[in-house]
Design a protein around this motif. Sequence first.
Motif, PDB file in Angstrom:
ATOM      1  N   LEU A 177       0.528  -1.005   0.028  1.00  0.00           N
ATOM      2  CA  LEU A 177      -0.204  -0.174   0.030  1.00  0.00           C
ATOM      3  C   LEU A 177       0.828   0.951  -0.532  1.00  0.00           C
ATOM      4  O   LEU A 177       0.523   2.367  -0.862  1.00  0.00           O
ATOM      5  CB  LEU A 177      -0.909   0.166   1.428  1.00  0.00           C
ATOM      6  N   GLY A 178       2.088   1.245   1.131  1.00  0.00           N
ATOM      7  CA  GLY A 178       2.317   2.419   0.646  1.00  0.00           C
ATOM      8  C   GLY A 178       3.917   2.410   2.272  1.00  0.00           C
ATOM      9  O   GLY A 178       4.479   1.353   2.476  1.00  0.00           O
ATOM     10  N   LYS A 179       4.516   3.532   2.436  1.00  0.00           N
ATOM     11  CA  LYS A 179       5.638   3.369   3.351  1.00  0.00           C
ATOM     12  C   LYS A 179       4.560   3.695   5.516  1.00  0.00           C
ATOM     13  O   LYS A 179       3.935   4.741   4.853  1.00  0.00           O
ATOM     14  CB  LYS A 179       6.716   4.452   3.015  1.00  0.00           C
ATOM     15  N   THR A 180       5.272   2.855   6.008  1.00  0.00           N
ATOM     16  CA  THR A 180       5.175   3.876   6.743  1.00  0.00           C
ATOM     17  C   THR A 180       4.997   5.196   6.754  1.00  0.00           C
ATOM     18  O   THR A 180       4.188   5.926   7.110  1.00  0.00           O
ATOM     19  CB  THR A 180       5.864   2.825   8.165  1.00  0.00           C
ATOM     20  N   ALA A 181       6.595   5.925   6.770  1.00  0.00           N
ATOM     21  CA  ALA A 181       6.618   7.635   6.047  1.00  0.00           C
ATOM     22  C   ALA A 181       5.280   7.980   5.963  1.00  0.00           C
ATOM     23  O   ALA A 181       5.010   9.798   6.021  1.00  0.00           O
ATOM     24  CB  ALA A 181       7.799   7.864   5.705  1.00  0.00           C
ATOM     25  N   ASP A 182       4.321   7.263   4.374  1.00  0.00           N
ATOM     26  CA  ASP A 182       3.282   7.750   4.374  1.00  0.00           C
ATOM     27  C   ASP A 182       2.072   8.293   5.224  1.00  0.00           C
ATOM     28  O   ASP A 182       0.977   9.082   4.647  1.00  0.00           O
ATOM     29  CB  ASP A 182       2.463   7.351   3.190  1.00  0.00           C
ATOM     30  N   ILE A 183       1.894   8.036   6.304  1.00  0.00           N
ATOM     31  CA  ILE A 183       0.465   7.751   7.091  1.00  0.00           C
ATOM     32  C   ILE A 183       1.144   8.631   8.175  1.00  0.00           C
ATOM     33  O   ILE A 183       2.049   8.192   9.332  1.00  0.00           O
ATOM     34  CB  ILE A 183       0.568   5.915   7.484  1.00  0.00           C
ATOM     35  N   PRO A 184       0.396  10.097   8.102  1.00  0.00           N
ATOM     36  CA  PRO A 184       0.474  10.525   9.329  1.00  0.00           C
ATOM     37  C   PRO A 184       0.319   9.739  10.834  1.00  0.00           C
ATOM     38  O   PRO A 184      -0.850   9.288  11.026  1.00  0.00           O
ATOM     39  CB  PRO A 184      -0.014  11.496   9.102  1.00  0.00           C
ATOM     40  N   GLU A 185       0.634  10.563  11.676  1.00  0.00           N
ATOM     41  CA  GLU A 185       0.458  10.124  13.071  1.00  0.00           C
ATOM     42  C   GLU A 185      -0.727  10.632  13.842  1.00  0.00           C
ATOM     43  O   GLU A 185      -1.091  11.466  13.544  1.00  0.00           O
ATOM     44  CB  GLU A 185       1.839  10.270  14.008  1.00  0.00           C
ATOM     45  N   GLY A 186      -1.513   9.676  14.379  1.00  0.00           N
ATOM     46  CA  GLY A 186      -3.040   9.993  14.874  1.00  0.00           C
ATOM     47  C   GLY A 186      -3.752  10.463  13.863  1.00  0.00           C
ATOM     48  O   GLY A 186      -5.139  11.109  13.654  1.00  0.00           O
ATOM     49  N   GLY A 214      -4.215   9.180   9.515  1.00  0.00           N
ATOM     50  CA  GLY A 214      -4.184   8.570   8.290  1.00  0.00           C
ATOM     51  C   GLY A 214      -4.291   8.930   6.858  1.00  0.00           C
ATOM     52  O   GLY A 214      -3.944  10.162   6.484  1.00  0.00           O
ATOM     53  N   LYS A 215      -4.206   7.680   6.215  1.00  0.00           N
ATOM     54  CA  LYS A 215      -4.936   7.688   4.464  1.00  0.00           C
ATOM     55  C   LYS A 215      -5.414   6.783   3.818  1.00  0.00           C
ATOM     56  O   LYS A 215      -5.135   5.634   4.591  1.00  0.00           O
ATOM     57  CB  LYS A 215      -2.767   7.446   3.553  1.00  0.00           C
ATOM     58  N   ILE A 216      -5.261   7.506   2.844  1.00  0.00           N
ATOM     59  CA  ILE A 216      -7.332   6.273   1.934  1.00  0.00           C
ATOM     60  C   ILE A 216      -6.272   6.025   0.898  1.00  0.00           C
ATOM     61  O   ILE A 216      -5.665   6.671   0.386  1.00  0.00           O
ATOM     62  CB  ILE A 216      -8.051   7.814   1.954  1.00  0.00           C
ATOM     63  N   PHE A 217      -6.259   4.333   0.811  1.00  0.00           N
ATOM     64  CA  PHE A 217      -6.117   4.721  -0.362  1.00  0.00           C
ATOM     65  C   PHE A 217      -7.095   3.955  -1.387  1.00  0.00           C
ATOM     66  O   PHE A 217      -7.387   2.593  -1.153  1.00  0.00           O
ATOM     67  CB  PHE A 217      -5.374   2.839  -0.383  1.00  0.00           C
ATOM     68  N   LYS A 218      -7.656   4.561  -1.794  1.00  0.00           N
ATOM     69  CA  LYS A 218      -8.854   4.729  -2.740  1.00  0.00           C
ATOM     70  C   LYS A 218      -8.885   3.398  -4.024  1.00  0.00           C
ATOM     71  O   LYS A 218     -10.266   2.132  -3.785  1.00  0.00           O
ATOM     72  CB  LYS A 218      -8.734   5.429  -3.696  1.00  0.00           C
ATOM     73  N   GLU A 219      -7.660   2.837  -4.416  1.00  0.00           N
ATOM     74  CA  GLU A 219      -8.060   1.470  -5.698  1.00  0.00           C
ATOM     75  C   GLU A 219      -8.302   0.685  -4.554  1.00  0.00           C
ATOM     76  O   GLU A 219      -9.042  -0.406  -5.340  1.00  0.00           O
ATOM     77  CB  GLU A 219      -7.025   1.866  -6.236  1.00  0.00           C
ATOM     78  N   VAL A 244      -8.336   2.278   4.058  1.00  0.00           N
ATOM     79  CA  VAL A 244      -7.973   3.194   5.291  1.00  0.00           C
ATOM     80  C   VAL A 244      -6.394   2.834   6.345  1.00  0.00           C
ATOM     81  O   VAL A 244      -6.792   2.033   7.034  1.00  0.00           O
ATOM     82  CB  VAL A 244      -8.998   4.402   5.938  1.00  0.00           C
ATOM     83  N   VAL A 245      -5.338   3.262   5.826  1.00  0.00           N
ATOM     84  CA  VAL A 245      -4.428   2.928   6.503  1.00  0.00           C
ATOM     85  C   VAL A 245      -4.539   4.325   7.755  1.00  0.00           C
ATOM     86  O   VAL A 245      -4.235   5.367   7.362  1.00  0.00           O
ATOM     87  CB  VAL A 245      -3.416   2.558   6.483  1.00  0.00           C
ATOM     88  N   THR A 246      -4.405   3.654   9.477  1.00  0.00           N
ATOM     89  CA  THR A 246      -4.230   5.247  10.329  1.00  0.00           C
ATOM     90  C   THR A 246      -3.198   4.652  10.841  1.00  0.00           C
ATOM     91  O   THR A 246      -2.723   3.196  10.994  1.00  0.00           O
ATOM     92  CB  THR A 246      -5.444   5.066  10.635  1.00  0.00           C
ATOM     93  N   GLN A 247      -2.562   6.144  11.583  1.00  0.00           N
ATOM     94  CA  GLN A 247      -1.697   5.211  12.741  1.00  0.00           C
ATOM     95  C   GLN A 247      -1.691   6.374  14.028  1.00  0.00           C
ATOM     96  O   GLN A 247      -1.937   7.516  14.089  1.00  0.00           O
ATOM     97  CB  GLN A 247      -0.227   6.462  12.246  1.00  0.00           C
ATOM     98  N   PRO A 248      -2.927   5.549  14.915  1.00  0.00           N
ATOM     99  CA  PRO A 248      -3.506   6.396  15.628  1.00  0.00           C
ATOM    100  C   PRO A 248      -2.095   6.496  16.721  1.00  0.00           C
ATOM    101  O   PRO A 248      -2.644   7.684  17.630  1.00  0.00           O
ATOM    102  CB  PRO A 248      -4.882   5.053  16.814  1.00  0.00           C
ATOM    103  N   THR A 249      -1.271   5.677  17.409  1.00  0.00           N
ATOM    104  CA  THR A 249      -0.121   6.134  18.024  1.00  0.00           C
ATOM    105  C   THR A 249       0.807   5.638  17.396  1.00  0.00           C
ATOM    106  O   THR A 249       0.679   5.193  16.368  1.00  0.00           O
ATOM    107  CB  THR A 249       0.580   5.988  19.417  1.00  0.00           C
ATOM    108  N   ALA A 250       1.728   6.453  17.350  1.00  0.00           N
ATOM    109  CA  ALA A 250       3.503   6.548  16.401  1.00  0.00           C
ATOM    110  C   ALA A 250       3.768   4.928  17.142  1.00  0.00           C
ATOM    111  O   ALA A 250       4.153   4.152  17.767  1.00  0.00           O
ATOM    112  CB  ALA A 250       4.464   6.802  17.475  1.00  0.00           C
ATOM    113  N   GLY A 251       3.787   4.461  15.376  1.00  0.00           N
ATOM    114  CA  GLY A 251       4.329   2.721  15.895  1.00  0.00           C
ATOM    115  C   GLY A 251       3.136   1.902  14.656  1.00  0.00           C
ATOM    116  O   GLY A 251       3.539   0.953  14.844  1.00  0.00           O
TER     117      GLY A 251
END
Length: 142
Positions: A51-60, A62-67, A71-78
């Motif tokens: 889907l992507g890299k961990t660095a693409d997902i903002p802490e707190g 997330g990012k939507i992968f439409k295709e 939705v990938v989220t990063q609720p807390t660091a890591g």
Amino acid sequence: MASESLHPASAPSRRTVVAAVGATGLAITLNACGSDDGGSSGSAGSSGTVLGKTADIPEGGGKIFKEQGVVVTQPTAGEFKAFSSKCTHQGCAVTGIAKGVITCPCHQSEFSVSDGSVKKGPATQALPAEKITVSGDSIELA
Ligand code: FES
């Protein structure tokens, strides 16, 4: 142009640093793709899709992968979570993530980035969790 001529010595060195960082990032991306192709078979399906890299997902957030409809989220660091991007109300695709909630544009339902639970209706059911694996800095659908 005019501002560069004020500091002729420092401008080129700054540009060099930026270029080096860019090249490193590119190398890592290529490496991740290469090792995935060689290491795991059957990556053509949804399973194992990077889907992507961990660095693409903002802490707190997330990012939507439409295709992929994920939705990938990063609720807390890591800590990374994934949910279906299909709203449980009437099936619209969620489009926004802000302030810890995933928002559906159709009737403004809100879901938590932590567990997909409903924060605000009209939806009554949580976004279903999707399985992901994080290997190194790469996030894949499991
Ligand atoms: S379809 Fe998402 S809020 Fe209605």
